[in-house]
Design a protein around this motif. Structure first.
Motif, PDB file in Angstrom:
ATOM      1  N   VAL A  65      41.308  46.147  41.069  1.00  0.00           N
ATOM      2  CA  VAL A  65      40.027  47.065  40.517  1.00  0.00           C
ATOM      3  C   VAL A  65      38.876  46.016  40.669  1.00  0.00           C
ATOM      4  CG1 VAL A  65      39.259  48.266  38.724  1.00  0.00           C
ATOM      5  CG2 VAL A  65      41.663  48.655  39.199  1.00  0.00           C
ATOM      6  N   ALA A  66      37.905  46.697  41.316  1.00  0.00           N
ATOM      7  CA  ALA A  66      36.494  45.867  41.283  1.00  0.00           C
ATOM      8  C   ALA A  66      35.635  46.426  40.419  1.00  0.00           C
ATOM      9  CB  ALA A  66      36.100  45.661  42.788  1.00  0.00           C
ATOM     10  N   MET A  67      34.798  45.589  39.638  1.00  0.00           N
ATOM     11  CA  MET A  67      33.846  46.056  38.647  1.00  0.00           C
ATOM     12  C   MET A  67      32.823  45.253  38.575  1.00  0.00           C
ATOM     13  SD  MET A  67      36.240  46.645  35.304  1.00  0.00           S
ATOM     14  CE  MET A  67      37.682  45.625  35.609  1.00  0.00           C
ATOM     15  N   VAL A  68      31.533  45.960  38.490  1.00  0.00           N
ATOM     16  CA  VAL A  68      30.388  44.958  37.910  1.00  0.00           C
ATOM     17  C   VAL A  68      29.763  45.484  36.777  1.00  0.00           C
ATOM     18  CG1 VAL A  68      27.886  44.344  38.599  1.00  0.00           C
ATOM     19  CG2 VAL A  68      29.754  44.573  40.441  1.00  0.00           C
ATOM     20  N   TRP A  69      29.540  44.345  35.960  1.00  0.00           N
ATOM     21  CA  TRP A  69      29.247  44.778  34.570  1.00  0.00           C
ATOM     22  C   TRP A  69      27.754  43.899  34.324  1.00  0.00           C
ATOM     23  CZ3 TRP A  69      31.047  48.052  31.294  1.00  0.00           C
ATOM     24  CH2 TRP A  69      32.449  48.590  31.560  1.00  0.00           C
ATOM     25  N   GLN A  70      26.837  44.596  33.827  1.00  0.00           N
ATOM     26  CA  GLN A  70      25.530  44.123  33.669  1.00  0.00           C
ATOM     27  C   GLN A  70      25.163  43.864  32.150  1.00  0.00           C
ATOM     28  OE1 GLN A  70      22.526  45.757  36.371  1.00  0.00           O
ATOM     29  NE2 GLN A  70      20.926  45.522  34.631  1.00  0.00           N
ATOM     30  N   GLY A  71      24.546  42.750  31.722  1.00  0.00           N
ATOM     31  CA  GLY A  71      23.975  42.802  30.462  1.00  0.00           C
ATOM     32  C   GLY A  71      23.526  41.404  30.174  1.00  0.00           C
ATOM     33  N   LEU A  72      23.152  41.138  29.051  1.00  0.00           N
ATOM     34  CA  LEU A  72      22.718  39.714  28.514  1.00  0.00           C
ATOM     35  C   LEU A  72      23.752  38.619  28.661  1.00  0.00           C
ATOM     36  CD1 LEU A  72      20.233  38.252  26.917  1.00  0.00           C
ATOM     37  CD2 LEU A  72      21.483  38.579  24.676  1.00  0.00           C
ATOM     38  N   ASP A  73      23.615  37.835  29.445  1.00  0.00           N
ATOM     39  CA  ASP A  73      24.560  36.716  29.590  1.00  0.00           C
ATOM     40  C   ASP A  73      25.873  37.136  30.196  1.00  0.00           C
ATOM     41  OD1 ASP A  73      23.011  34.379  29.043  1.00  0.00           O
ATOM     42  OD2 ASP A  73      23.247  34.813  26.986  1.00  0.00           O
ATOM     43  N   ALA A  74      25.817  38.102  31.055  1.00  0.00           N
ATOM     44  CA  ALA A  74      27.019  38.773  31.528  1.00  0.00           C
ATOM     45  C   ALA A  74      28.109  37.908  31.923  1.00  0.00           C
ATOM     46  CB  ALA A  74      26.662  40.039  32.447  1.00  0.00           C
ATOM     47  N   VAL A  75      27.678  36.822  32.809  1.00  0.00           N
ATOM     48  CA  VAL A  75      28.664  35.826  33.582  1.00  0.00           C
ATOM     49  C   VAL A  75      29.472  35.298  32.437  1.00  0.00           C
ATOM     50  CG1 VAL A  75      28.712  33.996  34.934  1.00  0.00           C
ATOM     51  CG2 VAL A  75      27.248  35.678  35.587  1.00  0.00           C
ATOM     52  N   LYS A  76      28.486  34.414  31.507  1.00  0.00           N
ATOM     53  CA  LYS A  76      29.274  33.745  30.488  1.00  0.00           C
ATOM     54  C   LYS A  76      30.074  34.655  29.605  1.00  0.00           C
ATOM     55  CE  LYS A  76      26.392  29.446  30.336  1.00  0.00           C
ATOM     56  NZ  LYS A  76      25.073  29.276  29.983  1.00  0.00           N
ATOM     57  N   THR A  77      29.568  35.633  29.133  1.00  0.00           N
ATOM     58  CA  THR A  77      30.263  36.800  28.282  1.00  0.00           C
ATOM     59  C   THR A  77      31.498  37.014  28.949  1.00  0.00           C
ATOM     60  OG1 THR A  77      28.224  37.526  27.362  1.00  0.00           O
ATOM     61  CG2 THR A  77      30.336  38.756  27.051  1.00  0.00           C
ATOM     62  N   GLY A  78      31.454  37.292  30.203  1.00  0.00           N
ATOM     63  CA  GLY A  78      32.750  37.963  30.864  1.00  0.00           C
ATOM     64  C   GLY A  78      33.983  36.615  31.037  1.00  0.00           C
ATOM     65  N   ARG A  79      33.437  35.402  31.233  1.00  0.00           N
ATOM     66  CA  ARG A  79      34.334  34.334  31.170  1.00  0.00           C
ATOM     67  C   ARG A  79      34.937  34.113  29.679  1.00  0.00           C
ATOM     68  NH1 ARG A  79      35.757  31.740  36.407  1.00  0.00           N
ATOM     69  NH2 ARG A  79      36.115  30.150  35.017  1.00  0.00           N
ATOM     70  N   ALA A  80      34.127  34.230  28.907  1.00  0.00           N
ATOM     71  CA  ALA A  80      34.507  33.988  27.363  1.00  0.00           C
ATOM     72  C   ALA A  80      35.624  35.192  27.011  1.00  0.00           C
ATOM     73  CB  ALA A  80      33.640  34.208  26.617  1.00  0.00           C
ATOM     74  N   MET A  81      35.202  36.422  27.690  1.00  0.00           N
ATOM     75  CA  MET A  81      36.297  37.410  27.587  1.00  0.00           C
ATOM     76  C   MET A  81      37.591  37.211  28.380  1.00  0.00           C
ATOM     77  SD  MET A  81      33.850  40.545  27.073  1.00  0.00           S
ATOM     78  CE  MET A  81      34.961  42.027  27.185  1.00  0.00           C
ATOM     79  N   LEU A  82      37.417  36.519  29.290  1.00  0.00           N
ATOM     80  CA  LEU A  82      38.651  36.148  30.202  1.00  0.00           C
ATOM     81  C   LEU A  82      39.731  35.137  29.670  1.00  0.00           C
ATOM     82  CD1 LEU A  82      37.667  36.447  33.924  1.00  0.00           C
ATOM     83  CD2 LEU A  82      38.619  38.363  32.496  1.00  0.00           C
ATOM     84  N   GLY A  83      38.832  34.284  29.248  1.00  0.00           N
ATOM     85  CA  GLY A  83      39.564  32.931  28.688  1.00  0.00           C
ATOM     86  C   GLY A  83      39.647  31.877  29.959  1.00  0.00           C
ATOM     87  N   THR A  84      40.525  30.728  29.573  1.00  0.00           N
ATOM     88  CA  THR A  84      40.166  29.905  30.748  1.00  0.00           C
ATOM     89  C   THR A  84      41.224  30.197  31.849  1.00  0.00           C
ATOM     90  OG1 THR A  84      41.976  28.721  29.597  1.00  0.00           O
ATOM     91  CG2 THR A  84      39.840  27.992  28.996  1.00  0.00           C
ATOM     92  N   THR A  85      41.025  29.362  32.962  1.00  0.00           N
ATOM     93  CA  THR A  85      41.751  29.457  34.396  1.00  0.00           C
ATOM     94  C   THR A  85      43.437  29.387  34.043  1.00  0.00           C
ATOM     95  OG1 THR A  85      39.969  28.685  35.472  1.00  0.00           O
ATOM     96  CG2 THR A  85      42.110  28.697  36.638  1.00  0.00           C
ATOM     97  N   ASN A  86      43.635  28.401  33.297  1.00  0.00           N
ATOM     98  CA  ASN A  86      45.090  28.429  32.859  1.00  0.00           C
ATOM     99  C   ASN A  86      45.237  29.066  31.622  1.00  0.00           C
ATOM    100  OD1 ASN A  86      47.769  27.912  32.137  1.00  0.00           O
ATOM    101  ND2 ASN A  86      47.436  25.631  32.581  1.00  0.00           N
ATOM    102  N   PRO A  87      46.222  30.131  31.690  1.00  0.00           N
ATOM    103  CA  PRO A  87      46.527  30.944  30.447  1.00  0.00           C
ATOM    104  C   PRO A  87      46.899  30.084  29.108  1.00  0.00           C
ATOM    105  CG  PRO A  87      47.259  32.156  32.528  1.00  0.00           C
ATOM    106  CD  PRO A  87      47.024  30.787  32.926  1.00  0.00           C
TER     107      PRO A  87
END
Ligand code: DAT
Ligand code: MG
Length: 139
Positions: A65-87
Motif C-alpha cells: 500500500v503506497a501513501m503520500v502524507w503532507q504536513g509540517l515536518d512530514a518526513v521526520k514525523t513519519g519516521r518517528a511514528m515508524l520507529g527505527t530500522t531494527n524493530p
C-alpha cells in the motif's frame, strides 16, 4: 472469476472528511505490487549491501500500500511514528516497535529525507492536493 478487478475511488468529500483510512480498512484488496525495477530504483542507495537482493525479492513478493502524507515536518514525523530500522530498538508506541520483530520484516517504509521523499514519490507517481483543514492544523 476470482481475479476480477474493480476500481474504487475515494472522492474529494471522502478525502477532505478524513475517511481514507476507514475506507481502506474495508477495501484492503485495493493494493499495488511494485516491480523489481521500481524497487531497485527506490532502494538504489542500498545497492551493494549484503541484504539488497533479499530486500528486493521480498519487497516484490506481494502487494503493498503506497501513501503520500503532507504536513509540517512530514518526513521526520513519519519516521518517528515508524520507529527505527531494527524493530528491537523501536520504542513501544511506534509502528515497528509495536508490530515488528525482524529488521527485514519491519512493516512499513518511510522516506529518510525530503530529497528521498521527492525521489520516491516521483517514482510512484502521485498527485498533490490541498486540504481545507490546513489552517486548523498548522500555525
Ligand atoms: P529504513 O527502512 O529504516 O529507512 P534502510 O533504508 O537502511 O532502513 O534499509 C531499508 C530496508 O532494508 C529496511 O527497512 C530493512 C532492510 N534492511 C536494512 N538493514 C538490514 C539488515 N542489516 N539486514 C536485513 N535487512 C535490512
Ligand atoms: Mg531507508
Amino acid at each position: 472469476s476470482v481475479n476480477e478487478r474493480t476500481y474504487i475511488m475515494i472522492k474529494p468529500d471522502g478525502v477532505q472528511r478524513g475517511l481514507v483510512g476507514n475506507i481502506i480498512a474495508r477495501f484492503e484488496q485495493r493494493l499495488v505490487q511494485a516491480t523489481e525495477a521500481h524497487l531497485e530504483n527506490h532502494y538504489s542507495d542500498l545497492k551493494g549491501k549484503p541484504f539488497f537482493p533479499g530486500l528486493i525479492k521480498y519487497m516484490a513478493s506481494g502487494p503493498v500500500v503506497a501513501m503520500v502524507w503532507q504536513g509540517l515536518d512530514a518526513v521526520k514525523t513519519g519516521r518517528a511514528m515508524l520507529g527505527t530500522t531494527n524493530p528491537l530498538q523501536s520504542p513501544p508506541g511506534s509502528i515497528r516497535g509495536d508490530f515488528a520483530l525482524a529488521v527485514g520484516r519491519n512493516i512499513c517504509h518511510g522516506s529518510d529525507s525530503v530529497e528521498s521523499a521527492e525521489k520516491e514519490i516521483k517514482l510512484q507517481g502521485v498527485v498533490q492536493y490541498t486540504t481545507s483543514l490546513e489552517t486548523w492544523i498548522f500555525e
